[in-house]
Design an enzyme around this catalytic site. Structure first.
Site, PDB file in Angstrom:
ATOM      1  N   ASP A 298      23.122   3.982  24.299  1.00 10.70           N
ATOM      2  CA  ASP A 298      23.167   5.215  25.082  1.00 10.70           C
ATOM      3  C   ASP A 298      23.830   4.883  26.419  1.00 10.70           C
ATOM      4  O   ASP A 298      25.051   4.821  26.498  1.00 10.70           O
ATOM      5  CB  ASP A 298      21.732   5.748  25.209  1.00 10.70           C
ATOM      6  CG  ASP A 298      21.633   7.092  25.920  1.00 10.70           C
ATOM      7  OD1 ASP A 298      22.669   7.750  26.090  1.00 10.70           O
ATOM      8  OD2 ASP A 298      20.515   7.488  26.301  1.00 10.70           O
TER       9      ASP A 298
ATOM     10  N   LEU B 100      20.976  -3.022  25.959  1.00  9.48           N
ATOM     11  CA  LEU B 100      21.691  -4.094  25.282  1.00  9.48           C
ATOM     12  C   LEU B 100      22.326  -5.064  26.272  1.00  9.48           C
ATOM     13  O   LEU B 100      22.346  -6.274  26.054  1.00  9.48           O
ATOM     14  CB  LEU B 100      22.744  -3.492  24.340  1.00  9.48           C
ATOM     15  CG  LEU B 100      22.869  -4.158  22.977  1.00  9.48           C
ATOM     16  CD1 LEU B 100      21.524  -4.379  22.314  1.00  9.48           C
ATOM     17  CD2 LEU B 100      23.787  -3.368  22.076  1.00  9.48           C
TER      18      LEU B 100
ATOM     19  N   ARG C 290       9.770   7.943  12.964  1.00  8.64           N
ATOM     20  CA  ARG C 290      10.528   6.736  12.612  1.00  8.64           C
ATOM     21  C   ARG C 290      10.746   6.628  11.099  1.00  8.64           C
ATOM     22  O   ARG C 290      11.687   6.001  10.635  1.00  8.64           O
ATOM     23  CB  ARG C 290       9.781   5.471  13.062  1.00  8.64           C
ATOM     24  CG  ARG C 290       9.694   5.294  14.565  1.00  8.64           C
ATOM     25  CD  ARG C 290       9.265   3.869  14.892  1.00  8.64           C
ATOM     26  NE  ARG C 290       8.743   3.722  16.242  1.00  8.64           N
ATOM     27  CZ  ARG C 290       9.496   3.558  17.336  1.00  8.64           C
ATOM     28  NH1 ARG C 290      10.805   3.515  17.233  1.00  8.64           N
ATOM     29  NH2 ARG C 290       8.934   3.424  18.518  1.00  8.64           N
TER      30      ARG C 290
HETATM   31  P1  5GP Z   1      20.199   2.606  26.752  1.00  8.17           P
HETATM   32  O1  5GP Z   1      19.590   1.473  27.506  1.00  8.17           O
HETATM   33  O2  5GP Z   1      21.477   2.254  26.032  1.00  8.17           O
HETATM   34  O3  5GP Z   1      20.367   3.837  27.594  1.00  8.17           O
HETATM   35  O4  5GP Z   1      19.137   3.067  25.701  1.00  8.17           O
HETATM   36  C1  5GP Z   1      18.986   2.399  24.556  1.00  8.17           C
HETATM   37  C2  5GP Z   1      17.599   2.601  24.002  1.00  8.17           C
HETATM   38  O5  5GP Z   1      17.064   3.882  24.349  1.00  8.17           O
HETATM   39  C3  5GP Z   1      17.692   2.576  22.506  1.00  8.17           C
HETATM   40  O6  5GP Z   1      17.448   1.287  22.014  1.00  8.17           O
HETATM   41  C4  5GP Z   1      16.635   3.577  22.087  1.00  8.17           C
HETATM   42  O7  5GP Z   1      15.412   2.896  21.911  1.00  8.17           O
HETATM   43  C5  5GP Z   1      16.511   4.535  23.242  1.00  8.17           C
HETATM   44  N1  5GP Z   1      17.276   5.774  23.009  1.00  8.17           N
HETATM   45  C6  5GP Z   1      18.431   6.163  23.586  1.00  8.17           C
HETATM   46  N2  5GP Z   1      18.841   7.357  23.112  1.00  8.17           N
HETATM   47  C7  5GP Z   1      17.922   7.735  22.210  1.00  8.17           C
HETATM   48  C8  5GP Z   1      17.798   8.882  21.339  1.00  8.17           C
HETATM   49  O8  5GP Z   1      18.602   9.825  21.292  1.00  8.17           O
HETATM   50  N3  5GP Z   1      16.703   8.903  20.536  1.00  8.17           N
HETATM   51  C9  5GP Z   1      15.762   7.910  20.533  1.00  8.17           C
HETATM   52  N4  5GP Z   1      14.742   8.053  19.707  1.00  8.17           N
HETATM   53  N5  5GP Z   1      15.863   6.813  21.317  1.00  8.17           N
HETATM   54  C10 5GP Z   1      16.922   6.727  22.138  1.00  8.17           C
END
Ligand code: 5GP
Ligand code: MG
Length: 172
Positions: free
Chosen positions: A96, A101, A158
């Site tokens: 996202d 990561l 999930r």
């Molecule tokens: P980032 O750090 O890239 O913003 O977020 C990554 C983490 O946020 C992902 O591993 C996931 O656990 C959670 N996440 C981000 N977007 C979504 C979404 O649309 N749905 C869900 N269930 N989790 C999300």
């Protein structure tokens, strides 16, 4: 709830990702590290299609403490196998903003792996706030909150075999 990606579409995308990984790594031993908990279903399907000698481990990273609002990121690497001088593939459910990561890669880099690449099932278009680009992406998706195939909303959904978007009324 609206279906975004059917089981059939997910299946064929995971198969083509596996073909790509089998091609790229050949018979080189690989250590797959899954970012808990959202990537468990993706990892379980993916590893059964890989042919190289494989080790599997997990790292826990969570930032979504309350529904869809991003909280502080915590990483727990205690359950991860030794990755020094190993080729590592980090697997996550969704990229996202990219902060999760990026932080996990930074932490793993300090442990001296031979190489480290990243594979994500979903990549949200236009949301990235980091320089890191995942090496493997199964799907580009619009900026909507998704659940299913491992991804949760407040620890539910999930177990769905497909990926769905949550409507505002589902979140209320
Ligand atoms: P980032 O750090 O890239 O913003 O977020 C990554 C983490 O946020 C992902 O591993 C996931 O656990 C959670 N996440 C981000 N977007 C979504 C979404 O649309 N749905 C869900 N269930 N989790 C999300
Ligand atoms: Mg996650």
């Amino acid at each position: 709830m609206k279906t975004l990606l059917s089981e059939t579409r997910i299946r064929s995308a995971v198969e083509s990702l596996a073909r790509q990984l089998n091609e790229d790594y050949q018979r080189r031993p690989l250590t797959i590290i899954a970012v808990m908990t959202g990537s468990i279903v993706f990892m379980a399907d993916l590893i059964r299609l890989l042919h190289m000698p494989l080790r599997v481990g997990v790292v826990q990273a969570s930032s979504y403490k309350a529904g869809t609002v991003r909280g502080k990121l915590t990483i727990n690497a205690e359950m991860m196998p030794d990755i020094r001088e190993h080729d590592v593939l980090l697997v996550d459910d969704i990229f996202d903003t990219g902060h999760t990561l990026t932080e996990v890669v930074r932490l793993m880099q300090e442990l001296g792996p031979t190489s480290i690449r990243t594979a994500v099932l979903l990549h949200k278009q236009g949301k990235q706030e980091v320089a890191l680009r995942p090496d493997y992406v199964a799907f580009e998706i619009p900026d909507e909150f998704v659940v299913g195939y491992g991804l949760d909303y407040q620890d539910e959904y999930r177990n769905l075999g497909y990926i769905a978007t949550l409507e505002p009324s589902d979140i209320a």
